[in-house]
Design an enzyme around this catalytic site. Structure first.
Site, mmCIF file in Angstrom:
data_model
loop_
_atom_site.group_PDB
_atom_site.id
_atom_site.type_symbol
_atom_site.label_atom_id
_atom_site.label_comp_id
_atom_site.label_asym_id
_atom_site.label_seq_id
_atom_site.Cartn_x
_atom_site.Cartn_y
_atom_site.Cartn_z
ATOM 1 N N LYS A 126 92.156 58.087 16.729
ATOM 2 C CA LYS A 126 91.255 58.753 17.673
ATOM 3 C C LYS A 126 90.401 59.746 16.897
ATOM 4 O O LYS A 126 90.901 60.722 16.334
ATOM 5 C CB LYS A 126 92.063 59.469 18.759
ATOM 6 C CG LYS A 126 91.198 60.131 19.824
ATOM 7 C CD LYS A 126 92.082 60.762 20.897
ATOM 8 C CE LYS A 126 91.259 61.435 21.978
ATOM 9 N NZ LYS A 126 92.125 62.056 23.020
ATOM 10 N N LYS B 203 89.708 54.597 19.077
ATOM 11 C CA LYS B 203 88.824 55.302 20.014
ATOM 12 C C LYS B 203 87.923 56.236 19.220
ATOM 13 O O LYS B 203 88.434 57.043 18.446
ATOM 14 C CB LYS B 203 89.662 56.091 21.023
ATOM 15 C CG LYS B 203 88.840 56.860 22.051
ATOM 16 C CD LYS B 203 89.740 57.651 23.001
ATOM 17 C CE LYS B 203 88.911 58.393 24.033
ATOM 18 N NZ LYS B 203 89.746 59.209 24.943
#
Length: 332
Positions: free
Chosen positions: A201, A254
Site C-alpha cells: 500500500k 494499492k
C-alpha cells in the site's frame, strides 16, 4: 518466418475470432465492491468527489445490497464512518460499531454474499492515523506506535469476525500486522477466516476522494512513515514476503493503475491470489473526464480493469463494479 507469410491481422478479422483468441477475460466474478456505511437514518448521500458512490445508513443499505447481488457481484468490502472517534479508535472494535452492525445486516439480507471487512483505525481515531499515537520522549514528536497499534487492530479484526465477516482485509501497514491478526483470529476460534492483506500500500496521491468518503484525513503529518514510497518496487516484494510468512491468504496492491508493474511482480513471485485496488482517485478521474465528454466512460473503465487483470490481478476492488457488471452483461 516473417511477413508476408506471417500476418498477425488474420486473428483479428471478426468479433468472434477476436473473442476466441482473447487472452484475458473480465467478469463480474472478479469484483469486490467497496461500500461506505454510516450512522443515522435515511442517509443516502452522494460523495462529492466520487459521483455514483454514496454514504449509506443501515436502513438505506439493503437496496444497495440487493442491487449488487442482482448484478452477480460476489463480494462487498465495508468501510465504516462512525459518529464517535477517540485517540484509541475504540469504536473500530465495539460490538455495536457501525461496521459490525453493517456486517450482521448484510449477512442477514444476502447470506451468500462474501463480506470483506476493512481493518484499520484511521476512520475511528480522532487524529486520522491508522495506528495509535505516542509522543517521543526525546524529540517531543507525535509518532505512530507500531506495536501498541497491533493490539487494537487484532481486537478490531476479531470483532468483525464475530459479527460475521467472511474475510478480514487489514489496511493499516503496521509491521507485523498480518501475523498479529492471524494469531488473534486463531485464538478466538476463527481459523477458517482468510486474510486479504493490503500487503503493498503506497503513500499515494490517488487517495484524496476516499479520505473525504471515509472522513479519515490525518489531522497532522502524513502516512509516509508506514505507507510505501511510490518510487519503490523491490520493497514491495519484501512487504509481500513478510505477509506470506505471517499467514496472509491473499495479497493486495494499492493503488492499481500506477502500479501495474508491482501487480506483475507479486504475481510472478508468489503463488497466492493477488488483488488490485482501483482506488478513489482513479475512479474520480474517469468520472470527471466522462462528465466533460472527453472519454468514453464504458470503454475506458473496461479497458482499465482488463489491464489490471492482464497485469496479474485475480481480484479487482473497484467502485466501477456495478457499472462494469452491467456493461459486461450487455446492458447500457
Amino acid at each position: 518466418m516473417a511477413f508476408p507469410v506471417v500476418r498477425h491481422r488474420r486473428l483479428r478479422q471478426s468479433a468472434a475470432l477476436r473473442s476466441m483468441v482473447r487472452e484475458t477475460a473480465l467478469s463480474a466474478n472478479d469484483f469486490i465492491y467497496p461500500i461506505f456505511v454510516t450512522v443515522g437514518t435515511n442517509v443516502k448521500e452522494e460523495i462529492t468527489s466520487m459521483p455514483g458512490v454514496y454514504h449509506f445508513s443501515l436502513d438505506r443499505l439493503e437496496a444497495e445490497i440487493r442491487e449488487v447481488t442482482a448484478l452477480g457481484i460476489p463480494s462487498v468490502m465495508l468501510f465504516g464512518v462512525p459518529d464517535d472517534k477517540d485517540s484509541e479508535g475504540t469504536s473500530a472494535f465495539a460490538p455495536d460499531g457501525i461496521v459490525q452492525e453493517a456486517i450482521r445486516a448484510v449477512k442477514g439480507w444476502a447470506p451468500e454474499l462474501l463480506v470483506v471487512a476493512d481493518t484499520c483505525l484511521c476512520q475511528f481515531t480522532d487524529h486520522g492515523h491508522c495506528g495509535l499515537i505516542h509522543v517521543h520522549e526525546r524529540t517531543g514528536n507525535a509518532e505512530v506506535d507500531n506495536d501498541a497499534s497491533l493490539t487494537q487492530l487484532v481486537r478490531t479484526a476479531v470483532s468483525q469476525a464475530e459479527a460475521g465477516a467472511d474475510m478480514i482485509a487489514p489496511s493499516n501497514m503496521m509491521d507485523g500486522f498480518v501475523g498479529a491478526i492471524r494469531e488473534g483470529l486463531d485464538e478466538a476460534g476463527f481459523t477458517h477466516i482468510p486474510i486479504l492483506s493490503y500487503s503493498v500500500k503506497y503513500a499515494s496521491a490517488f487517495y484524496g476522494p476516499f479520505r473525504e468518503a471515509a472522513h479519515s484525513t490525518p489531522q497532522f503529518g502524513d502516512r509516509k512513515t508506514y505507507q510505501m514510497d511510490p518510487a519503490n518496487a523491490r520493497e514491495a516484494l519484501r512487504e509481500a514476503e513478510s505477509d506470506v510468512i505471517e499467514g496472509a491468504d491473499m495479497l493486495m496492491v494499492k493503488p492499481a493503475l500506477a502500479y501495474m508493474d508491482v501487480i506483475r511482480l507479486l504475481k510472478e513471485h508468489f503463488d497466492l491470489p493477488v488483488a488490485a485496488y482501483n482506488v478513489s482517485g482513479e475512479y474520480a478521474m474517469v468520472k470527471a473526464a466522462a462528465a466533460n465528454g472527453w472519454i468514453d466512460e464504458r470503454a475506458v473503465v473496461l479497458e482499465t480493469l482488463t489491464g489490471m487483470k492482464r497485469a496479474g490481478a485475480d481480484i479487482l476492488i473497484t467502485y466501477h463494479a456495478k457499472d462494469a457488471a452491467r456493461w459486461l452483461k450487455g446492458d447500457e
